[in-house]
Design an enzyme around this catalytic site. Structure first.
Site, PDB file in Angstrom:
ATOM      1  N   SER A 210     -18.576  79.209 -45.360  1.00 40.47           N
ATOM      2  CA  SER A 210     -19.121  79.829 -46.746  1.00 40.47           C
ATOM      3  C   SER A 210     -18.543  79.073 -47.860  1.00 40.47           C
ATOM      4  CB  SER A 210     -17.064  80.302 -46.772  1.00 40.47           C
ATOM      5  OG  SER A 210     -17.135  81.352 -48.700  1.00 40.47           O
ATOM      6  N   ALA A 211     -19.849  79.882 -49.386  1.00 44.02           N
ATOM      7  CA  ALA A 211     -20.041  79.286 -50.395  1.00 44.02           C
ATOM      8  C   ALA A 211     -18.738  79.003 -51.333  1.00 44.02           C
ATOM      9  CB  ALA A 211     -21.416  80.008 -51.203  1.00 44.02           C
TER      10      ALA A 211
ATOM     11  N   LYS B  61     -25.819  77.195 -49.827  1.00 38.51           N
ATOM     12  CA  LYS B  61     -26.524  77.896 -49.520  1.00 38.51           C
ATOM     13  C   LYS B  61     -28.137  78.640 -49.891  1.00 38.51           C
ATOM     14  CE  LYS B  61     -23.141  79.790 -46.865  1.00 38.51           C
ATOM     15  NZ  LYS B  61     -22.295  81.265 -46.646  1.00 38.51           N
TER      16      LYS B  61
ATOM     17  N   ASP C 236     -19.712  83.836 -42.076  1.00 35.50           N
ATOM     18  CA  ASP C 236     -20.000  83.897 -43.216  1.00 35.50           C
ATOM     19  C   ASP C 236     -19.044  84.408 -43.761  1.00 35.50           C
ATOM     20  OD1 ASP C 236     -20.441  83.943 -46.268  1.00 35.50           O
ATOM     21  OD2 ASP C 236     -21.123  85.391 -46.450  1.00 35.50           O
ATOM     22  N   LEU C 237     -17.562  84.727 -44.829  1.00 41.06           N
ATOM     23  CA  LEU C 237     -16.347  85.184 -44.897  1.00 41.06           C
ATOM     24  C   LEU C 237     -16.956  86.372 -46.303  1.00 41.06           C
ATOM     25  CD1 LEU C 237     -13.500  85.061 -44.842  1.00 41.06           C
ATOM     26  CD2 LEU C 237     -13.737  83.915 -47.653  1.00 41.06           C
ATOM     27  N   ASP C 238     -17.399  86.456 -47.461  1.00 38.69           N
ATOM     28  CA  ASP C 238     -17.658  87.127 -48.628  1.00 38.69           C
ATOM     29  C   ASP C 238     -18.653  88.405 -47.805  1.00 38.69           C
ATOM     30  OD1 ASP C 238     -15.734  86.731 -50.652  1.00 38.69           O
ATOM     31  OD2 ASP C 238     -16.941  84.481 -50.900  1.00 38.69           O
TER      32      ASP C 238
ATOM     33  N   THR D 133     -15.635  91.645 -50.337  1.00 38.38           N
ATOM     34  CA  THR D 133     -14.913  90.710 -51.442  1.00 38.38           C
ATOM     35  C   THR D 133     -16.082  90.937 -51.909  1.00 38.38           C
ATOM     36  OG1 THR D 133     -14.908  89.144 -49.619  1.00 38.38           O
ATOM     37  CG2 THR D 133     -13.209  89.797 -50.712  1.00 38.38           C
TER      38      THR D 133
ATOM     39  N   LYS E 185     -25.632  86.758 -53.621  1.00 33.05           N
ATOM     40  CA  LYS E 185     -25.008  86.521 -52.975  1.00 33.05           C
ATOM     41  C   LYS E 185     -24.745  85.238 -51.601  1.00 33.05           C
ATOM     42  CE  LYS E 185     -24.416  91.778 -51.663  1.00 33.05           C
ATOM     43  NZ  LYS E 185     -24.659  92.475 -50.826  1.00 33.05           N
TER      44      LYS E 185
ATOM     45  N   GLU F  15     -24.598  86.646 -41.628  1.00 37.57           N
ATOM     46  CA  GLU F  15     -24.824  86.668 -42.685  1.00 37.57           C
ATOM     47  C   GLU F  15     -25.002  87.518 -43.489  1.00 37.57           C
ATOM     48  OE1 GLU F  15     -24.272  85.080 -45.910  1.00 37.57           O
ATOM     49  OE2 GLU F  15     -24.127  83.052 -45.670  1.00 37.57           O
ATOM     50  N   ASP F  16     -24.413  88.213 -44.642  1.00 41.48           N
ATOM     51  CA  ASP F  16     -24.633  89.160 -45.298  1.00 41.48           C
ATOM     52  C   ASP F  16     -25.920  88.988 -46.630  1.00 41.48           C
ATOM     53  OD1 ASP F  16     -23.116  88.307 -47.375  1.00 41.48           O
ATOM     54  OD2 ASP F  16     -22.324  89.941 -48.471  1.00 41.48           O
TER      55      ASP F  16
HETATM   56  C1  BG6 Z   1     -20.292  83.335 -51.843  1.00 39.68           C
HETATM   57  C2  BG6 Z   1     -20.654  84.638 -52.331  1.00 39.68           C
HETATM   58  O1  BG6 Z   1     -19.421  83.768 -50.505  1.00 39.68           O
HETATM   59  O2  BG6 Z   1     -19.148  82.564 -52.359  1.00 39.68           O
HETATM   60  C3  BG6 Z   1     -20.970  84.609 -54.006  1.00 39.68           C
HETATM   61  O3  BG6 Z   1     -21.453  85.314 -51.609  1.00 39.68           O
HETATM   62  C4  BG6 Z   1     -20.544  83.549 -54.521  1.00 39.68           C
HETATM   63  O4  BG6 Z   1     -21.487  85.792 -54.552  1.00 39.68           O
HETATM   64  C5  BG6 Z   1     -19.563  82.222 -53.795  1.00 39.68           C
HETATM   65  O5  BG6 Z   1     -20.558  83.068 -55.288  1.00 39.68           O
HETATM   66  C6  BG6 Z   1     -19.009  81.544 -54.658  1.00 39.68           C
HETATM   67  O6  BG6 Z   1     -17.441  82.329 -54.163  1.00 39.68           O
HETATM   68  P1  BG6 Z   1     -16.092  81.703 -55.028  1.00 39.68           P
HETATM   69  O7  BG6 Z   1     -15.383  82.151 -54.825  1.00 39.68           O
HETATM   70  O8  BG6 Z   1     -16.151  80.275 -55.314  1.00 39.68           O
HETATM   71  O9  BG6 Z   1     -16.518  81.591 -56.821  1.00 39.68           O
HETATM   72 MG    MG Z   2     -21.827  86.983 -48.091  1.00 35.78          MG
END
Ligand code: BG6
Ligand code: MG
Length: 218
Positions: free
Chosen positions: A114-115, A145, A9-11, A17, A45, A169-170
């Site tokens: 990542s989402a 997710k 996962d990224l964030d 972030t 998240k 994943e966090d």
């Molecule tokens: C996920 C985050 O990686 O991305 C979420 O954990 C976030 O908090 C989601 O809402 C969507 O991100 P973005 O950058 O498309 O708004």
């Molecule tokens: Mg995350």
């Protein structure tokens, strides 16, 4: 021995972030007069931007027009983008490069799952694009997710069977997605929150390369 694939996962896993997402949502929530705590933010998240706003408005019992909804969605993202504009490699979380470099040296395929629709520009800013064979982000998935779609696409692109994939994943939703995909889930964060994860570490500084080597069956 089976070929293993690692999916990150990224964030909140690779880069710090998650705090910026929180600050941008908090800003909007304050503006709308909706209480929003760090505990509530846990539920955001791993969840798509659109779904996060829907949840926030449900909490605030606000029903709004589509155009108002879209305008708040854009406002949150613009706010978030201001935080990440000046991001550098210094915001890669501690000891993440240690693990990425080890896997790369051993030719273990890696994917991003990542989402976020901002995933690619963020990876670019911190210089990590070359590590990933596949980058699956919020622009490619139709089901967010905890649906396993994002990780299933990543496994397909890595050409590794789901049961041989390891996911970092966090987010609660992300751990559920990995488990539903039949993958090994590794939680990064608090044990009390990530109760469904196969393993949990506070952060990558707690992860020894010996453990990664075992997971990768090297
Ligand atoms: C996920 C985050 O990686 O991305 C979420 O954990 C976030 O908090 C989601 O809402 C969507 O991100 P973005 O950058 O498309 O708004
Ligand atoms: Mg995350």
């Amino acid at each position: 021995m089976h070929r293993k694939g690692f999916i990150f996962d990224l964030d909140g896993v690779i880069v710090d972030t998650a705090k910026y997402h929180y600050l941008a949502w908090k800003h909007l929530a304050d503006e709308l007069g909706i209480p929003f705590t760090k505990e509530q933010n846990e539920q955001f998240k791993g969840v798509s931007r659109k779904r996060c706003l829907e949840i926030l408005l449900e909490w605030g019992e606000l029903k709004v027009s589509q155009s108002q909804f879209n305008s708040w969605l854009a406002e949150k993202n613009e706010d978030y983008l201001q935080y990440i504009e000046t991001m550098t490699a210094s915001e890669i979380l501690p000891d993440v490069p240690k693990v990425l470099n080890f896997l790369k040296e051993h030719n273990v395929p890696m994917a991003l799952g990542s989402a976020s629709k901002n995933a690619r520009p963020i990876l670019k800013k911190v210089g990590l694009i070359p590590y990933f064979t596949s980058i699956v982000d919020g622009t490619q998935v139709t089901k967010a997710k905890p649906d396993p779609e994002v990780f299933m696409i990543a496994a397909g692109e890595l050409k590794v069977m789901p049961q041989h994939c390891i996911v970092f994943e966090d987010a609660l939703a992300g751990i559920e997605a990995a488990n539903r995909a039949g993958m090994t889930s590794i939680g990064i964060g608090k044990k009390e929150i990530l109760t469904e994860a196969r393993y949990v570490f506070k952060d990558f500084t707690e992860i020894e390369l010996k453990f990664i080597k075992e997971l990768a069956e090297l």
